[in-house]
Design a protein around this motif. Structure first.
Motif, PDB file in Angstrom:
ATOM      1  N   GLN A  93       0.822  -1.200   0.000  1.00 46.47           N
ATOM      2  CA  GLN A  93       0.000   0.000   0.000  1.00 46.47           C
ATOM      3  C   GLN A  93       0.861   1.256   0.000  1.00 46.47           C
ATOM      4  OE1 GLN A  93      -3.164   0.302  -0.405  1.00 46.47           O
ATOM      5  NE2 GLN A  93      -3.349   2.495  -0.039  1.00 46.47           N
ATOM      6  N   TYR A 153      -3.078   0.607   9.602  1.00 43.60           N
ATOM      7  CA  TYR A 153      -3.797   1.464   8.658  1.00 43.60           C
ATOM      8  C   TYR A 153      -3.466   1.107   7.213  1.00 43.60           C
ATOM      9  CZ  TYR A 153      -5.026   5.590   5.939  1.00 43.60           C
ATOM     10  OH  TYR A 153      -5.531   6.431   4.972  1.00 43.60           O
ATOM     11  N   TRP A 156      -5.016  -2.212   6.258  1.00 38.36           N
ATOM     12  CA  TRP A 156      -6.461  -2.075   6.085  1.00 38.36           C
ATOM     13  C   TRP A 156      -6.785  -1.386   4.759  1.00 38.36           C
ATOM     14  CZ3 TRP A 156     -10.842  -3.867   8.067  1.00 38.36           C
ATOM     15  CH2 TRP A 156     -12.026  -3.192   7.780  1.00 38.36           C
ATOM     16  N   GLU A 157      -6.068  -0.327   4.437  1.00 38.88           N
ATOM     17  CA  GLU A 157      -6.313   0.378   3.182  1.00 38.88           C
ATOM     18  C   GLU A 157      -6.039  -0.520   1.982  1.00 38.88           C
ATOM     19  OE1 GLU A 157      -7.277   3.646   2.192  1.00 38.88           O
ATOM     20  OE2 GLU A 157      -8.162   3.512   4.182  1.00 38.88           O
ATOM     21  N   SER A 158      -5.024  -1.336   2.062  1.00 34.81           N
ATOM     22  CA  SER A 158      -4.708  -2.239   0.959  1.00 34.81           C
ATOM     23  C   SER A 158      -5.799  -3.271   0.751  1.00 34.81           C
ATOM     24  CB  SER A 158      -3.369  -2.925   1.229  1.00 34.81           C
ATOM     25  OG  SER A 158      -3.035  -3.806   0.184  1.00 34.81           O
ATOM     26  N   THR A 161      -9.243  -1.491  -0.610  1.00 33.14           N
ATOM     27  CA  THR A 161      -9.177  -0.893  -1.944  1.00 33.14           C
ATOM     28  C   THR A 161      -8.873  -1.910  -3.036  1.00 33.14           C
ATOM     29  OG1 THR A 161      -6.830  -0.341  -1.588  1.00 33.14           O
ATOM     30  CG2 THR A 161      -8.468   1.349  -1.039  1.00 33.14           C
TER      31      THR A 161
END
Length: 260
Positions: A93, A153, A156-158, A161
């Motif tokens: 990410q 974080y 989680w974003e990876s 998305t």
């Protein structure tokens, strides 16, 4: 100075006062009940039992949920979106951001991770206080919480998305119709004698660098044209045989259709 009874020479192991000798008895662990124990066999036995339970659970999980397999890797597929293992998702990410990708890719793959792991290695030298409570170690506790928050974080974003539906389709194993290959035919003998077999496989099933040659919607003339002029990643002039053999090869490949 006269020698007296019980006189000892310091550093000379040959002369020892018999009254100072102690029998070889096991260490007494009753001084701290419930807080200490013998390493062998008490402690190791507990470790082995816990390890055996985790190993059995891991084997059961592996048998119940086998590792997902995808189709054969194709380096010519530029539309394939790779996905690293979960413990590298935060780095995956990180290099998506503008300040750590493109011409600044070295920042995302080397500089920032290097600073983070370097700080981890220097932690014993940065915080040398005698306190053990986290509340009294603000710098160490702050850096630890900052690192955990950043990793959580970015991971989680990876995950949120990533297009999981598209990833499942791009890696899906598609089994085509079965085609019987006659390896005794003249066309196959020509195929095996050329460099085609190195890329397209023994059974014309294709490989990482070449597509399969079965069930093609091509005429013999189109196949001969590709053999001379190439197509896609296949360069021209790959066929080195005679025109007569090329006719046999083209007819053979064009005839590879599934039986209805």
């Amino acid at each position: 100075m006269k020698r007296g009874k019980g006189m000892k020479f310091v550093g000379d192991s040959r002369i020892v006062d018999p009254s100072l000798r102690k029998p070889n008895i096991p260490k007494d662990y009753s001084e701290y009940p419930g807080k200490t124990e013998a390493f062998w066999p008490d402690f190791l036995l507990k470790e082995w039992m816990v390890g055996a339970v985790f190993l059995a659970g891991f084997l059961c999980l592996t048998a119940a949920h086998p590792a997902p397999l995808e189709r054969i890797a194709d380096p010519t597929d530029t539309g394939y979106i790779p996905m690293p293992d979960w413990y590298f998702l935060f780095l995956y990410q990180l290099i998506k951001y503008q300040f750590a990708s493109g011409p600044f890719n070295i920042i995302g793959v080397a500089v920032i991770p290097g600073l983070a792991f370097g700080a981890l290695l220097l932690a014993p030298f940065l915080d040398r206080g005698p306190e053990r409570r986290a509340s009294k170690r603000p710098f160490a506790t702050g850096f630890m919480l900052l690192g955990i928050a950043a990793v959580f974080y970015l991971t989680w974003e990876s995950v949120v998305t990533h297009d999981w539906a598209a990833a499942e389709q791009q890696g899906k194993i598609v089994e085509g119709p079965e085609v019987e290959i006659d390896q005794e035919s003249e066309g196959y003998q020509v195929y095996a004698g050329q460099s085609c077999i190195n890329c397209h496989g023994e059974n014309l099933e294709g490989g990482p660098a070449a597509p399969p040659l079965v069930n093609l919607d091509l005429s013999p003339d189109e196949i001969k044209d590709i053999a001379h002029n190439g197509i896609g990643s296949m360069p021209a002039d790959q066929y080195q045989g005679s025109d007569e053999d090329l006719d046999k090869l083209a007819e053979f490949i064009a005839s590879l259709k599934p039986e209805e």
